[in-house]
Design an enzyme around this catalytic site. Sequence first.
Site, mmCIF file in Angstrom:
data_model
loop_
_atom_site.group_PDB
_atom_site.id
_atom_site.type_symbol
_atom_site.label_atom_id
_atom_site.label_comp_id
_atom_site.label_asym_id
_atom_site.label_seq_id
_atom_site.Cartn_x
_atom_site.Cartn_y
_atom_site.Cartn_z
ATOM 1 N N ASP A 134 41.166 36.632 29.925
ATOM 2 C CA ASP A 134 40.725 36.911 31.293
ATOM 3 C C ASP A 134 41.531 36.048 32.271
ATOM 4 O O ASP A 134 42.044 34.992 31.901
ATOM 5 C CB ASP A 134 39.244 36.538 31.470
ATOM 6 C CG ASP A 134 38.301 37.592 30.883
ATOM 7 O OD1 ASP A 134 38.743 38.701 30.572
ATOM 8 O OD2 ASP A 134 37.103 37.273 30.753
ATOM 9 N N ARG A 184 45.640 44.057 31.975
ATOM 10 C CA ARG A 184 44.455 44.642 32.625
ATOM 11 C C ARG A 184 44.604 44.302 34.104
ATOM 12 O O ARG A 184 44.730 43.120 34.450
ATOM 13 C CB ARG A 184 43.167 44.028 32.087
ATOM 14 C CG ARG A 184 41.933 44.440 32.910
ATOM 15 C CD ARG A 184 40.753 43.507 32.703
ATOM 16 N NE ARG A 184 40.187 43.600 31.378
ATOM 17 C CZ ARG A 184 39.506 42.599 30.810
ATOM 18 N NH1 ARG A 184 39.336 41.459 31.448
ATOM 19 N NH2 ARG A 184 39.003 42.746 29.606
HETATM 20 P P1 FDA Z 1 35.129 47.222 44.712
HETATM 21 O O1 FDA Z 1 34.671 45.823 44.870
HETATM 22 O O2 FDA Z 1 35.849 47.871 45.847
HETATM 23 O O3 FDA Z 1 33.907 48.099 44.264
HETATM 24 C C1 FDA Z 1 33.987 49.511 44.145
HETATM 25 C C2 FDA Z 1 32.582 50.032 43.893
HETATM 26 O O4 FDA Z 1 32.111 49.567 42.615
HETATM 27 C C3 FDA Z 1 31.542 49.502 44.868
HETATM 28 O O5 FDA Z 1 31.487 50.290 46.017
HETATM 29 C C4 FDA Z 1 30.285 49.561 44.038
HETATM 30 O O6 FDA Z 1 29.797 50.885 43.978
HETATM 31 C C5 FDA Z 1 30.763 49.211 42.670
HETATM 32 N N1 FDA Z 1 30.658 47.751 42.374
HETATM 33 C C6 FDA Z 1 31.669 46.859 42.289
HETATM 34 N N2 FDA Z 1 31.211 45.649 41.953
HETATM 35 C C7 FDA Z 1 29.876 45.776 41.828
HETATM 36 C C8 FDA Z 1 28.830 44.871 41.487
HETATM 37 N N3 FDA Z 1 29.084 43.584 41.223
HETATM 38 N N4 FDA Z 1 27.566 45.340 41.447
HETATM 39 C C9 FDA Z 1 27.293 46.634 41.709
HETATM 40 N N5 FDA Z 1 28.247 47.544 42.029
HETATM 41 C C10 FDA Z 1 29.513 47.124 42.095
HETATM 42 N N6 FDA Z 1 38.196 39.602 37.844
HETATM 43 C C11 FDA Z 1 38.955 38.491 37.661
HETATM 44 O O7 FDA Z 1 39.204 37.773 38.626
HETATM 45 N N7 FDA Z 1 39.405 38.169 36.410
HETATM 46 C C12 FDA Z 1 39.166 38.961 35.325
HETATM 47 O O8 FDA Z 1 39.603 38.636 34.212
HETATM 48 C C13 FDA Z 1 38.387 40.144 35.520
HETATM 49 N N8 FDA Z 1 38.113 40.979 34.477
HETATM 50 C C14 FDA Z 1 37.509 42.200 34.736
HETATM 51 C C15 FDA Z 1 37.338 43.114 33.704
HETATM 52 C C16 FDA Z 1 36.824 44.364 33.980
HETATM 53 C C17 FDA Z 1 36.683 45.350 32.856
HETATM 54 C C18 FDA Z 1 36.441 44.713 35.305
HETATM 55 C C19 FDA Z 1 35.922 46.069 35.639
HETATM 56 C C20 FDA Z 1 36.555 43.784 36.306
HETATM 57 C C21 FDA Z 1 37.064 42.515 36.037
HETATM 58 N N9 FDA Z 1 37.179 41.573 37.044
HETATM 59 C C22 FDA Z 1 37.912 40.425 36.806
HETATM 60 C C23 FDA Z 1 36.424 41.748 38.319
HETATM 61 C C24 FDA Z 1 37.283 42.399 39.396
HETATM 62 O O9 FDA Z 1 38.276 41.515 39.822
HETATM 63 C C25 FDA Z 1 36.416 42.790 40.608
HETATM 64 O O10 FDA Z 1 35.866 41.623 41.156
HETATM 65 C C26 FDA Z 1 35.307 43.781 40.296
HETATM 66 O O11 FDA Z 1 35.703 44.731 39.368
HETATM 67 C C27 FDA Z 1 34.831 44.535 41.573
HETATM 68 O O12 FDA Z 1 35.882 45.237 42.124
HETATM 69 P P2 FDA Z 1 36.112 46.833 42.022
HETATM 70 O O13 FDA Z 1 37.508 47.026 41.554
HETATM 71 O O14 FDA Z 1 35.088 47.459 41.194
HETATM 72 O O15 FDA Z 1 36.134 47.335 43.483
#
Ligand code: FDA
Length: 312
Positions: A134, A184
């Site tokens: 990660d 990733r």
């Molecule tokens: P965005 O924040 O724009 O969200 C899009 C939509 O997703 C929102 O409108 C909502 O519907 C939904 N959503 C997102 N987060 C939510 C929450 N917490 N609760 C409820 N709904 C939510 N980061 C990092 O810094 N280091 C890492 O190693 C990882 N590893 C990782 C693995 C995987 C499999 C995922 C999916 C994510 C990570 N992350 C991470 C976290 C990533 O950086 C990010 O903070 C989150 O995925 C939220 O961003 P989105 O891309 O979903 O977009």
Amino acid sequence: MAGSLFSRLILAAANQPAVAATATASPITRGLVRRFVAGEALDEALAVAQSLGDGGFTVAMAYLGENTASAAEADAATDEALRVLDAISSRGLDPYISVKPTQLGLDVGRHVAVSNAVRLLEHARALRAFVRLDMESSSYTSAIIEVFSELRPRFDNVGIVLQASLYRTRADLEAITRLGGQVRLCKGAYSEPPHIAYRRKRDTDRNFVRLMEYLLRQDAQPAIATHDPAIIDHARDFARVHGIGVDRFEFQMLYGVRRDLQEQLARAGYRVRIYLPYGAQWYPYLTRRLAERPANLWFLVGNLIRERRPPS
Ligand code: FDA
């Protein structure tokens, strides 16, 4: 993504020891924990992994913990990760784990993290398992990339995570794909200063799309880690237009977030892997989930207020 002022305030407040102590003791916080964390014990997480497997998903099991402060703690966390690998392979699930480099001892010394990672990767190789490192906050980005670069020539079953919120990521991505590394791509969950990271969500989103297109063209089995429907649609269109088959990338999402979208993608024939965290050290993970989405915090605060209201 933790770029907004509100998100930064949540992360700062959550790091206060008094807030952490109150929040971890509250049964209400524990209700929210259950949404995002598969349980405190490995057996609970394995049961969830099995049912996700039955539903057509693969998982990335993640034993929660970060910033271990001694070599002994880092060794113990590595032992648990070995146990997870054995447990998921023996159940016939696709063996894949995610670990935080500071959990493997990066704060104690880079050699500690590397030697624990080697122990993990050798065991994983024997099980044909994959280990994802990660990405943590920007104070660790260079160190984590160095650890990965040291491991990658010896292991093809190791991958890394890069964050679209950081300005440096395009250069890191190019260097890592030259090493044949599997990436990733995520937006980034940490609060970062403006001289190194985008402040506006739309700038991070735009950068994510650029980096994702680059990764998809590289044919290096990227993991597109987001719940953002617009970005996911873009990935699907881009892959279709460029003849990139569904076997050449996977979507990854967090346990408890946008289950509807997870199911929709799996039904449409895409590979979807669920990041499945478990363990007692859930507090920092939960605070990042709250900071990403203030609505989660309102849900928590609303319940706390209801709890305190005298019965009518
Ligand atoms: P965005 O924040 O724009 O969200 C899009 C939509 O997703 C929102 O409108 C909502 O519907 C939904 N959503 C997102 N987060 C939510 C929450 N917490 N609760 C409820 N709904 C939510 N980061 C990092 O810094 N280091 C890492 O190693 C990882 N590893 C990782 C693995 C995987 C499999 C995922 C999916 C994510 C990570 N992350 C991470 C976290 C990533 O950086 C990010 O903070 C989150 O995925 C939220 O961003 P989105 O891309 O979903 O977009």
